[in-house]
Design an enzyme around this catalytic site. Structure first.
Site, PDB file in Angstrom:
ATOM      1  N   SER A  83       0.803  -1.225   0.000  1.00 17.78           N
ATOM      2  CA  SER A  83       0.000   0.000   0.000  1.00 17.78           C
ATOM      3  C   SER A  83       0.831   1.268   0.000  1.00 17.78           C
ATOM      4  O   SER A  83       0.287   2.353  -0.169  1.00 17.78           O
ATOM      5  CB  SER A  83      -0.933   0.003   1.212  1.00 17.78           C
ATOM      6  OG  SER A  83      -0.199   0.150   2.411  1.00 17.78           O
ATOM      7  N   THR A 200      -2.787   3.055   2.583  1.00 13.43           N
ATOM      8  CA  THR A 200      -2.071   4.276   2.983  1.00 13.43           C
ATOM      9  C   THR A 200      -1.644   4.072   4.412  1.00 13.43           C
ATOM     10  O   THR A 200      -2.258   3.295   5.135  1.00 13.43           O
ATOM     11  CB  THR A 200      -3.047   5.484   2.925  1.00 13.43           C
ATOM     12  OG1 THR A 200      -3.547   5.622   1.611  1.00 13.43           O
ATOM     13  CG2 THR A 200      -2.390   6.786   3.359  1.00 13.43           C
ATOM     14  N   THR A 218       1.611   7.057   0.842  1.00 15.41           N
ATOM     15  CA  THR A 218       0.791   6.069   0.126  1.00 15.41           C
ATOM     16  C   THR A 218       1.291   5.836  -1.296  1.00 15.41           C
ATOM     17  O   THR A 218       1.976   6.685  -1.874  1.00 15.41           O
ATOM     18  CB  THR A 218      -0.668   6.567   0.045  1.00 15.41           C
ATOM     19  OG1 THR A 218      -1.514   5.526  -0.449  1.00 15.41           O
ATOM     20  CG2 THR A 218      -0.817   7.768  -0.873  1.00 15.41           C
ATOM     21  N   ARG A 228      -2.766  10.723 -11.184  1.00 12.13           N
ATOM     22  CA  ARG A 228      -3.798  10.933 -10.149  1.00 12.13           C
ATOM     23  C   ARG A 228      -3.118  11.202  -8.798  1.00 12.13           C
ATOM     24  O   ARG A 228      -2.194  10.508  -8.395  1.00 12.13           O
ATOM     25  CB  ARG A 228      -4.688   9.693 -10.045  1.00 12.13           C
ATOM     26  CG  ARG A 228      -5.759   9.768  -8.959  1.00 12.13           C
ATOM     27  CD  ARG A 228      -5.334   9.101  -7.677  1.00 12.13           C
ATOM     28  NE  ARG A 228      -6.410   9.046  -6.685  1.00 12.13           N
ATOM     29  CZ  ARG A 228      -6.266   8.635  -5.439  1.00 12.13           C
ATOM     30  NH1 ARG A 228      -5.094   8.230  -5.010  1.00 12.13           N
ATOM     31  NH2 ARG A 228      -7.283   8.620  -4.601  1.00 12.13           N
ATOM     32  N   THR A 251      -6.900   7.738   6.048  1.00 16.41           N
ATOM     33  CA  THR A 251      -6.660   6.720   5.030  1.00 16.41           C
ATOM     34  C   THR A 251      -8.013   6.413   4.375  1.00 16.41           C
ATOM     35  O   THR A 251      -9.050   6.607   5.000  1.00 16.41           O
ATOM     36  CB  THR A 251      -6.092   5.416   5.632  1.00 16.41           C
ATOM     37  OG1 THR A 251      -7.018   4.913   6.605  1.00 16.41           O
ATOM     38  CG2 THR A 251      -4.741   5.624   6.289  1.00 16.41           C
ATOM     39  N   GLY A 252      -7.975   5.930   3.156  1.00 13.12           N
ATOM     40  CA  GLY A 252      -9.226   5.581   2.474  1.00 13.12           C
ATOM     41  C   GLY A 252      -9.391   6.383   1.192  1.00 13.12           C
ATOM     42  O   GLY A 252      -8.414   6.886   0.630  1.00 13.12           O
TER      43      GLY A 252
HETATM   44  N1  GLY Z   1      -5.991   7.886   0.777  1.00 15.93           N
HETATM   45  C1  GLY Z   1      -5.088   7.516  -0.216  1.00 15.93           C
HETATM   46  C2  GLY Z   1      -5.483   7.857  -1.569  1.00 15.93           C
HETATM   47  O1  GLY Z   1      -6.661   8.062  -1.846  1.00 15.93           O
HETATM   48  O2  GLY Z   1      -4.625   7.921  -2.425  1.00 15.93           O
END
Ligand code: GLY
Length: 350
Positions: A83, A200, A218, A228, A251-252
């Protein structure tokens, strides 16, 4: 079914303005001297080694930002954690692109990098952006050139394991392209669970003086469109620190968080007197409300069909965290023991 504010005590304080906020008239009552000796480190569930390391460094008197960065470096360097950092899952072209940010409470300064390729510790580069530039965020090739100028060596970040997961995803995407479907035996069963993964690590610390710091790092969404950028390198979204109040990180699903400045909101709720857990829940509730304006983000019950979690510590050393959905944990070192604890949540998973 919606199971709002899983914690009983939050029910008591969450309906309307919390008792603390009423008593303080919305003002921040938290004082630095109250925190002396209350060292704490929290991290996302994948950060139990990070909280251990960061606490070790806090005990040695190290700056809290150095402590949390050293903590997450363990995960960034671990090829088995897919991750973040080395071995992180790649974008749709099979290239690992990393995002990270740091924020230092005592100086109210921050630094971040996004879409950084070939450097396995973006958190260290983010700290150099803070320390060695007049900027807050460097991206892509500029971030890479900056890292190399500071002596970072380019490395191949895509491990064989992550490459196999990427290839499997590519092969299973469509039956209208020239890629045959995957042979099931080509990928061990345990790897199949990673097909739609993102991950993350966020880590936050408060030292004995009551100074706060945070880091979020992350590899972002697996199979993202190249370029992105998620919430992790966006200060106010992926993390936020106000040394007079507290710190929060996430995170998420980054997009939902960016659109709502979630970590800033969590810190602002703490400023208004809410506990760290309440503050995280309230930030999530706002994000869930706004997400209802985007039907593609909702499940058949009209609830967000994505995951998002916040973690927080206030100036008193109180800590907490919350997730949109039940069943998640976070890592906590409270100065005595280092363990995973359940996150509060907005919605109970069926
Ligand atoms: N929270 C990590 C991401 O959306 O890249």
């Amino acid at each position: 079914m919606k199971d709002k504010y899983s914690r009983r005590d939050f029910f008591k304080t969450g309906m309307g303005i919390s008792l603390a906020a009423m008593l303080t008239g919305g003002k921040n009552l938290i004082r630095g001297e109250e925190t002396a000796g209350r060292m704490r480190v929290v991290a996302s569930g994948n950060g139990i080694r990070a909280t251990e390391k960061a606490m070790e460094l806090l005990r040695e008197g190290k700056d809290p930002l150095d402590a949390v960065i050293a903590g997450v470096n363990i995960i960034e360097n671990d090829p088995n954690d897919i991750s973040v950092g080395y071995g992180g899952l790649p974008n749709e072209e099979g290239v690992v692109e990393l995002d990270a940010s740091v924020m230092h409470g005592p100086t109210h300064n921050g630094g971040a990098v996004a879409s950084l390729r070939n450097i396995k510790n973006p958190s260290k580069v983010a700290k150099l952006v803070l320390e060695r530039t007049d900027h807050a965020l460097l991206v892509g090739k500029g971030a890479l050139r900056f890292a190399k100028a500071h002596g970072f060596k380019e490395e191949k970040l895509l491990t064989d394991r992550s490459r196999k997961i990427w290839l499997r995803r590519k092969e299973m995407l469509s039956d209208r392209d020239f890629w045959y479907p995957p042979k099931s035996e080509e990928l061990e069963p345990e790897l199949q669970s990673y097909i739609s993964t993102h991950g993350t690590i966020n880590c936050i610390a408060i030292n004995a003086k009551g100074d706060l710091a945070a880091v979020t790092t992350t590899s972002g969404f697996f199979y993202k469109i190249p370029g992105r950028v998620g919430d992790s390198p966006i200060i106010g979204a992926g993390l936020y620190v106000d040394n007079d109040v507290g710190a929060a990180g996430s995170t998420g699903r980054g997009e939902a968080n960016i659109l709502n400045c979630g970590s800033y909101q969590a810190v602002d709720f703490m400023r208004r007197g809410f506990s760290p857990e309440e503050a995280c829940l309230r930030a999530l509730e706002r994000i869930a409300q706004k997400s209802k304006l985007l039907p593609r983000l909702l499940n058949k019950d009209g609830l967000p069909r994505f995951g998002l979690s916040f973690y927080a510590i206030n100036k008193k050393g109180e800590y907490g965290g919350a997730s949109l959905w039940s069943g998640r944990k976070f890592a906590v070192h409270d100065g005595k023991e280092n363990k995973k604890k359940p996150l509060a949540y907005l919605y109970k998973r069926k």
